[in-house]
Design a protein around this motif. Structure first.
Motif, short mmCIF file in Angstrom:
data_model
loop_
_atom_site.label_atom_id
_atom_site.label_comp_id
_atom_site.label_asym_id
_atom_site.label_seq_id
_atom_site.Cartn_x
_atom_site.Cartn_y
_atom_site.Cartn_z
N GLU A 12 12.49 5.83 13.83
CA GLU A 12 13.23 4.83 14.10
C GLU A 12 12.83 3.48 13.91
N ALA A 13 11.48 3.31 13.42
CA ALA A 13 11.24 1.95 13.04
C ALA A 13 9.81 2.15 12.07
N PRO A 14 10.42 2.61 10.85
CA PRO A 14 9.73 2.70 9.79
C PRO A 14 8.77 1.39 9.59
N ASP A 15 7.37 1.75 9.29
CA ASP A 15 6.33 0.71 8.90
C ASP A 15 5.79 1.16 7.84
N PRO A 16 6.17 0.67 6.35
CA PRO A 16 5.47 1.12 5.09
C PRO A 16 4.07 0.79 5.23
N ASP A 17 3.65 -0.62 5.78
CA ASP A 17 2.41 -0.79 5.59
C ASP A 17 1.27 -0.14 6.43
N ARG A 18 1.88 0.39 7.65
CA ARG A 18 1.03 0.92 8.65
C ARG A 18 0.85 2.35 8.22
N LEU A 19 1.81 2.82 7.48
CA LEU A 19 1.68 4.19 6.93
C LEU A 19 0.85 4.42 5.86
N ASN A 20 0.80 3.30 5.01
CA ASN A 20 -0.22 3.34 3.74
C ASN A 20 -1.58 3.16 4.16
N ALA A 21 -1.58 2.84 5.49
CA ALA A 21 -3.02 2.71 6.01
C ALA A 21 -3.58 3.83 7.19
N THR A 22 -2.68 5.02 6.91
CA THR A 22 -2.61 6.17 7.84
C THR A 22 -3.25 7.32 7.09
N GLY A 23 -4.40 7.84 7.75
CA GLY A 23 -4.65 9.11 7.40
C GLY A 23 -5.57 9.28 6.18
N ALA A 24 -6.22 10.25 6.17
CA ALA A 24 -7.42 10.66 4.89
C ALA A 24 -6.77 11.45 3.89
N VAL A 25 -7.42 10.96 2.65
CA VAL A 25 -6.88 11.33 1.41
C VAL A 25 -8.25 11.93 0.62
N LEU A 26 -7.88 13.13 -0.07
CA LEU A 26 -9.18 13.23 -1.00
C LEU A 26 -9.56 12.18 -2.04
N ASP A 27 -10.68 12.14 -2.56
CA ASP A 27 -11.08 11.19 -3.64
C ASP A 27 -10.69 11.99 -4.89
N GLY A 28 -9.70 11.91 -5.67
CA GLY A 28 -9.52 12.64 -6.59
C GLY A 28 -10.22 12.51 -7.86
#
Length: 337
Positions: free
Chosen positions: A225-241
């Motif tokens: 309902e209130a999307p925040d791209p900056d917060r989403l880009n700082a969320t969650g682990a990602v594998l180091d490719g």
């Protein structure tokens, strides 16, 4: 049959046959399925798919559009709430019938092995050509517009149809990055992954499908309902490719696939001057190993249930659509414990 004389360093091309289209899904056989079925102890089932209209208001990829539903039509007549007859008292049927225009990788999805290829000199003539896992070729096995009648794109080989025919049933093993690292952005190297595996007492077997809970899909659901791209880009682990040791571990572990709740499994390269691959883990998994990747799964409820039982594995059923020629597919994975 694809013909190649060179295979990429660190690849398994040819190990499952010259014309193989399944890659590491070959690791799931009857014994692996029987062993996976032993993870069903209570008969509790969990849907691991997001609603397929997510990410909704938040644009993750401008090329991928949300699904658009419409009625089927006979001539100009839409069949929604359509009475078969308004005059014959014996015909009381009212019909509704629809169709969908869908980006196959918009939401919860599988990548097929035709999703990511590379420029590689497979035929040994000194010129790199566009090719995919096991030497399958662009414009021969993976076609663009005009290559297959009635289709603007069509994978003759390596499509999701080959994956669907295997049924994709096996042991799904959850690695819970949220429980270990929290919800913040963390780039996970092999050493860090091993720390999580040890801390959570995870056993990984041949043919397992790794389920990586990062929290990304949870944040995506919570902020619609209130999307925040900056917060989403700082969320969650990602594998180091970029971690070559992680690539080697994936190869040696003989896992069948990786499914994550985030957007791309790995941390994409954003440096335009970086050599040579923007998605090096996709390159290693899809192109070199034929190891399918899946994204934007919903793992929250399963993770909660498994943690409460001090378990980390489930019986997983997750076939893509049996859609010949498709390069990606929506999926409704089901985990049973």
């Amino acid at each position: 049959m694809p013909k190649w004389v060179n295979r990429p360093e660190g690849s398994n091309w040819g190990d499952f046959g010259e014309d193989d289209q399944l890659g590491t899904l070959n690791y799931i056989g009857t014994q692996e399925r029987l062993a996976a079925a032993q993870e069903i102890r209570e008969g509790l089932a969990f849907c691991l798919s997001l609603p397929l209209d997510l990410p909704g208001k938040l644009v993750l990829n401008p090329r991928r559009k949300p699904p658009r539903l419409a009625p089927t039509c006979l001539g100009s007549t839409p069949y929604i709430n359509y009475p078969l007859s308004e005059t014959d008292p014996l015909l009381r049927d009212v019909l509704s019938d629809d169709q969908v225009l869908l980006s196959t990788q918009y939401s919860t999805q599988w990548d097929s092995l035709a999703h990511v290829g590379a420029l590689f000199d497979a035929d040994g003539d000194g010129v790199a050509e566009r090719c995919y896992y096991n030497g399958h070729r662009a414009d021969v096995d993976v076609l663009g517009e005009g290559g297959e009648e009635g289709h603007a794109s069509y994978a003759r080989r390596l499509s999701v149809a080959a994956m669907a025919q295997t049924a994709i049933q096996g042991r799904g093993v959850l690695i819970d990055f949220v429980r270990h690292f929290g919800m913040g952005r963390t780039i996970v190297t092999l050493d860090m992954l091993k720390d999580v595996i040890k801390a959570q007492d995870v056993e990984i077997r041949k043919g397992d499908i790794l389920l990586l809970r990062t929290g990304y899909a949870e944040a995506l659901q919570d902020m619609q309902e209130a999307p925040d791209p900056d917060r989403l880009n700082a969320t969650g682990a990602v594998l180091d490719g970029t971690d070559k040791s992680l690539h080697e571990w994936i190869t040696q572990s003989r896992i069948a696939a990786i499914a994550a709740d985030n957007y791309a499994v790995e941390n994409p390269h954003t440096d335009p001057h970086a050599c040579c691959l923007r998605l090096p883990l996709h390159h290693h998994c899809l192109f070199k190993l034929g190891l399918p990747l899946a994204e934007l799964w919903d793992l929250r409820a399963l993770a909660t249930a498994l943690a409460a039982r001090r378990r980390n594995a489930a019986f997983l059923t997750a076939p893509p659509l049996f859609l010949p020629g498709a390069i990606g597919s929506p999926v409704t994975p089901v985990a049973t414990i």
